[in-house]
Motif scaffolding. Sequence first.
Motif, mmCIF file in Angstrom:
data_model
loop_
_atom_site.group_PDB
_atom_site.id
_atom_site.type_symbol
_atom_site.label_atom_id
_atom_site.label_comp_id
_atom_site.label_asym_id
_atom_site.label_seq_id
_atom_site.Cartn_x
_atom_site.Cartn_y
_atom_site.Cartn_z
ATOM 1 N N ARG A 62 -10.701 10.341 -5.083
ATOM 2 C CA ARG A 62 -9.455 11.061 -4.788
ATOM 3 C C ARG A 62 -9.172 12.150 -5.804
ATOM 4 O O ARG A 62 -8.475 13.110 -5.519
ATOM 5 N N MET B 240 0.844 -1.175 0.000
ATOM 6 C CA MET B 240 0.000 0.000 0.000
ATOM 7 C C MET B 240 0.892 1.242 0.000
ATOM 8 O O MET B 240 1.902 1.287 0.673
ATOM 9 N N SER B 241 0.497 2.247 -0.748
ATOM 10 C CA SER B 241 1.309 3.458 -0.851
ATOM 11 C C SER B 241 1.142 4.342 0.385
ATOM 12 O O SER B 241 0.159 4.224 1.127
ATOM 13 N N ARG B 242 2.109 5.207 0.570
ATOM 14 C CA ARG B 242 2.057 6.136 1.695
ATOM 15 C C ARG B 242 0.945 7.150 1.487
ATOM 16 O O ARG B 242 0.689 7.559 0.355
ATOM 17 N N PRO B 243 0.298 7.577 2.564
ATOM 18 C CA PRO B 243 -0.755 8.586 2.419
ATOM 19 C C PRO B 243 -0.173 9.912 1.922
ATOM 20 O O PRO B 243 0.944 10.288 2.283
ATOM 21 N N SER B 244 -0.925 10.609 1.112
ATOM 22 C CA SER B 244 -0.486 11.910 0.616
ATOM 23 C C SER B 244 -0.526 12.931 1.753
ATOM 24 O O SER B 244 -1.090 12.679 2.824
ATOM 25 N N GLN C 248 -4.080 13.705 2.652
ATOM 26 C CA GLN C 248 -4.693 12.627 3.439
ATOM 27 C C GLN C 248 -4.247 12.701 4.892
ATOM 28 O O GLN C 248 -5.062 12.528 5.803
#
Length: 91
Positions: free
Chosen positions: A44, A1-5, A8
């Motif tokens: 998003r 899973m990618s890091r939250p922006s 976010q």
Amino acid sequence: MSRPSRLQRQILSLYRELLRAGRGKPGAEARVRAEFRQHASLPRSDVLRIEYLYRRGRRQLQLLRSGHTTAMSTFVRPRGPEEELESGRLR
């Protein structure tokens, strides 16, 4: 899973701050949770709407933190007769 922006992370931080500020104020925590759930399904890609809601949440946080706020309520649009009939409430 990618890091939250960054946005976010800011929104999650706002959520936690609103919950903390709402402790002890009737209806505040439930209102915060309901508001965030209502908008959780925003795509998003709808950045303008997300940023608008974020700014609105910041203003609500300022109000909650002020000493003048004792509770939170919600304004509900009254149902018209047609909507009452559709939902089966008028007989």
